[in-house]
Enzyme design. Structure first.
Site, PDB file in Angstrom:
ATOM      1  N   ASP A  36       0.843  -1.215  -0.115  1.00 43.24           N
ATOM      2  CA  ASP A  36      -0.297   0.160   0.377  1.00 43.24           C
ATOM      3  C   ASP A  36       1.200   1.821   0.648  1.00 43.24           C
ATOM      4  O   ASP A  36       0.324   2.208   0.006  1.00 43.24           O
ATOM      5  CB  ASP A  36      -0.939  -0.105   0.955  1.00 43.24           C
ATOM      6  CG  ASP A  36       0.014  -0.295   2.304  1.00 43.24           C
ATOM      7  OD1 ASP A  36       1.089   0.437   2.492  1.00 43.24           O
ATOM      8  OD2 ASP A  36      -0.808  -0.376   3.669  1.00 43.24           O
ATOM      9  N   HIS A  71       6.614  -7.677  -0.993  1.00 43.88           N
ATOM     10  CA  HIS A  71       5.553  -8.412  -1.860  1.00 43.88           C
ATOM     11  C   HIS A  71       4.588  -7.502  -3.027  1.00 43.88           C
ATOM     12  O   HIS A  71       4.008  -7.065  -3.085  1.00 43.88           O
ATOM     13  CB  HIS A  71       4.072  -8.266  -1.143  1.00 43.88           C
ATOM     14  CG  HIS A  71       4.326  -9.623  -0.097  1.00 43.88           C
ATOM     15  ND1 HIS A  71       3.762 -10.196   1.076  1.00 43.88           N
ATOM     16  CD2 HIS A  71       5.174 -10.688  -0.231  1.00 43.88           C
ATOM     17  CE1 HIS A  71       3.897 -11.555   1.306  1.00 43.88           C
ATOM     18  NE2 HIS A  71       4.924 -11.605   0.801  1.00 43.88           N
ATOM     19  N   CYS A 106       4.254  -5.060 -17.049  1.00 47.57           N
ATOM     20  CA  CYS A 106       3.862  -6.228 -18.724  1.00 47.57           C
ATOM     21  C   CYS A 106       3.946  -7.626 -18.768  1.00 47.57           C
ATOM     22  O   CYS A 106       5.412  -7.794 -18.669  1.00 47.57           O
ATOM     23  CB  CYS A 106       4.473  -5.918 -20.356  1.00 47.57           C
ATOM     24  SG  CYS A 106       4.307  -6.827 -21.570  1.00 47.57           S
ATOM     25  N   CYS A 136       7.086  -8.374 -21.903  1.00 48.17           N
ATOM     26  CA  CYS A 136       8.736  -7.588 -21.613  1.00 48.17           C
ATOM     27  C   CYS A 136       8.978  -7.261 -20.241  1.00 48.17           C
ATOM     28  O   CYS A 136       9.612  -6.964 -19.998  1.00 48.17           O
ATOM     29  CB  CYS A 136       7.978  -6.947 -22.897  1.00 48.17           C
ATOM     30  SG  CYS A 136       7.369  -5.501 -22.905  1.00 48.17           S
ATOM     31  N   GLY A 193       1.153  -5.929  13.322  1.00 46.79           N
ATOM     32  CA  GLY A 193       0.277  -6.330  12.506  1.00 46.79           C
ATOM     33  C   GLY A 193       0.177  -6.933  11.184  1.00 46.79           C
ATOM     34  O   GLY A 193       0.275  -7.380  10.313  1.00 46.79           O
ATOM     35  N   ALA A 225      -1.387  -1.041  16.511  1.00 44.68           N
ATOM     36  CA  ALA A 225      -0.235  -0.662  16.678  1.00 44.68           C
ATOM     37  C   ALA A 225      -0.734   0.919  16.726  1.00 44.68           C
ATOM     38  O   ALA A 225       0.950   1.209  17.090  1.00 44.68           O
ATOM     39  CB  ALA A 225       0.099  -1.711  14.558  1.00 44.68           C
TER      40      ALA A 225
HETATM   41  P1  OAD Z   1      -3.065 -10.739   7.619  1.00 45.96           P
HETATM   42  O1  OAD Z   1      -4.140 -10.277   6.985  1.00 45.96           O
HETATM   43  O2  OAD Z   1      -3.151 -12.352   7.536  1.00 45.96           O
HETATM   44  O3  OAD Z   1      -3.038 -10.294   8.757  1.00 45.96           O
HETATM   45  C1  OAD Z   1      -3.424  -9.241   9.983  1.00 45.96           C
HETATM   46  C2  OAD Z   1      -2.648  -9.414  11.438  1.00 45.96           C
HETATM   47  O4  OAD Z   1      -2.887  -8.189  11.739  1.00 45.96           O
HETATM   48  C3  OAD Z   1      -3.890 -10.397  12.160  1.00 45.96           C
HETATM   49  O5  OAD Z   1      -2.872 -10.976  12.882  1.00 45.96           O
HETATM   50  C4  OAD Z   1      -4.987  -8.925  13.005  1.00 45.96           C
HETATM   51  O6  OAD Z   1      -4.057  -9.566  14.157  1.00 45.96           O
HETATM   52  C5  OAD Z   1      -3.549  -7.378  12.732  1.00 45.96           C
HETATM   53  N1  OAD Z   1      -4.280  -6.840  13.443  1.00 45.96           N
HETATM   54  C6  OAD Z   1      -5.479  -6.213  12.751  1.00 45.96           C
HETATM   55  N2  OAD Z   1      -5.731  -4.751  13.283  1.00 45.96           N
HETATM   56  C7  OAD Z   1      -4.496  -4.337  13.776  1.00 45.96           C
HETATM   57  C8  OAD Z   1      -4.149  -3.797  14.712  1.00 45.96           C
HETATM   58  N3  OAD Z   1      -4.732  -1.812  14.510  1.00 45.96           N
HETATM   59  N4  OAD Z   1      -2.532  -3.337  14.723  1.00 45.96           N
HETATM   60  C9  OAD Z   1      -1.641  -4.514  15.033  1.00 45.96           C
HETATM   61  N5  OAD Z   1      -2.251  -5.491  14.195  1.00 45.96           N
HETATM   62  C10 OAD Z   1      -3.545  -5.811  13.941  1.00 45.96           C
HETATM   63  O7  OAD Z   1      -2.111 -10.320   7.056  1.00 45.96           O
HETATM   64  P2  OAD Z   1      -0.223 -10.473   6.490  1.00 45.96           P
HETATM   65  O8  OAD Z   1       0.382 -10.865   7.737  1.00 45.96           O
HETATM   66  O9  OAD Z   1       0.234  -8.565   6.595  1.00 45.96           O
HETATM   67  O10 OAD Z   1       0.552 -11.204   0.579  1.00 45.96           O
HETATM   68  O11 OAD Z   1      -0.798 -11.688   5.408  1.00 45.96           O
HETATM   69  C11 OAD Z   1       0.447 -11.379   4.377  1.00 45.96           C
HETATM   70  C12 OAD Z   1      -0.060 -12.085   3.883  1.00 45.96           C
HETATM   71  O12 OAD Z   1      -0.838 -12.682   3.205  1.00 45.96           O
HETATM   72  C13 OAD Z   1       0.369 -10.383   2.480  1.00 45.96           C
HETATM   73  O13 OAD Z   1       1.220  -9.848   1.906  1.00 45.96           O
HETATM   74  C14 OAD Z   1      -0.590 -10.920   1.622  1.00 45.96           C
HETATM   75  C15 OAD Z   1      -1.575 -12.240   2.157  1.00 45.96           C
HETATM   76  O14 OAD Z   1      -1.435 -12.351   0.790  1.00 45.96           O
HETATM   77  C16 OAD Z   1       0.175 -11.037  -0.599  1.00 45.96           C
HETATM   78  O15 OAD Z   1      -0.879 -10.771  -1.259  1.00 45.96           O
HETATM   79  C17 OAD Z   1       1.319 -11.947  -1.516  1.00 45.96           C
HETATM   80 ZN    ZN Z   2       5.081  -5.306 -22.744  1.00 47.25          ZN
END
Ligand code: OAD
Ligand code: ZN
Length: 247
Positions: free
Chosen positions: A103, A118, A126, A129, A185, A229
């Protein structure tokens, strides 16, 4: 919530700090997380959207979803967790962000050293290419195509794909060399990214977890703060700067 005095003492000695962040750090910026309560993957299956085969089968649907997410992100602002991490760059030799988020909010908050494991939703490329497209894409004639005719896709890592090597290697090196490793998070279940926590732990870093609930990594964390957080990070570094006389 009381911040442990021993953590503040460790922060005072620390030179290098890594913030390993996941979707939860952006939850308070109103960007939905993937897992946990209200997680997107509870309703949608990642394999239906976040992989290359899904894109080739139905690029319109995959783009619709990423454009929807992009809009939410563009309308959002960094929150107190992102800005705290950026503000403390002046206090330590090295603050390194290693993020799973696409983000761009860490950069918008002012963090300088960032490894994006990620990808980044503001970039596209593309599939044929590999030419990059940063500008806003034109969807008026369907899924945008490159000059070479190839389909343009978002520059994000999908399931089954390799992480960008330079970003992962940078993150791994940072994890292996830091004094304190904050995991903020993240559900810590998506590999290889989540493996960086073990890298830091094995190298002897202090592990601090910030999450609203316990996760797969809580058992190896030296400190676990089960709070938002955007609340706990400002509190930790307020205590730190208060006790270090930096206010
Ligand atoms: P998740 O959605 O798996 O986990 C989010 C975590 O944030 C959870 O453990 C929640 O409890 C916690 N959480 C929610 N609100 C919060 C707050 N206000 N403060 C602190 N913690 C909070 O997200 P990721 O661990 O980032 O990959 O997931 C890993 C990857 O899985 C992502 O990068 C994405 C996804 O599929 C790709 O798209 C390649
Ligand atoms: Zn191209």
């Amino acid at each position: 919530m009381e911040i442990d005095k021993s953590l503040i003492a460790e922060l005072k000695k620390a030179k290098s700090i890594v913030f390993f962040t996941g979707a939860g750090i952006s939850a308070e910026s109103s960007i939905p997380t993937f897992r946990g309560k209200d997680g997107i993957w509870n309703k949608l299956k990642p394999e239906e959207l976040a992989n290359f085969d899904a894109f080739m089968k139905n690029p319109e649907m995959v783009w619709e979803w990423y454009n929807h997410r992009k809009k939410i992100i563009q309308e959002s602002q960094p929150n107190r967790a992102h800005t705290t991490i950026a503000e403390i760059q002046n206090y330590f030799d090295e603050i390194i962000v290693v993020t799973q988020n696409i983000d761009n909010l860490h950069r918008r908050a002012g963090s300088k050293k960032i490894f994006e494991l990620h990808g980044n939703i503001e970039r596209n490329y593309c599939i044929n290419c590999k030419e990059f497209y940063i500008e806003n894409l034109d969807f008026s004639a369907g899924v945008p195509k490159c000059k070479c005719g190839g389909l343009i896709r978002p520059d994000v890592v999908w399931f089954g794909e390799y992480l960008p090597m330079d970003q992962f290697n940078g993150g791994e090196k940072a994890a292996a060399n830091c004094d304190i490793f904050f995991a903020v998070g993240t559900s810590a279940v998506v590999y290889p990214a989540a493996g960086l926590i073990n890298v830091a732990h094995t190298a002897g870093a202090t592990i601090v977890e910030v999450n609203i609930e316990e996760t797969a990594l809580s058992h190896i964390a030296n400190y676990t703060y089960t709070r938002k957080a955007g609340e706990i990070l400002p509190q930790i570094f307020n205590d730190y700067s208060g006790s270090a006389g930096l206010n």
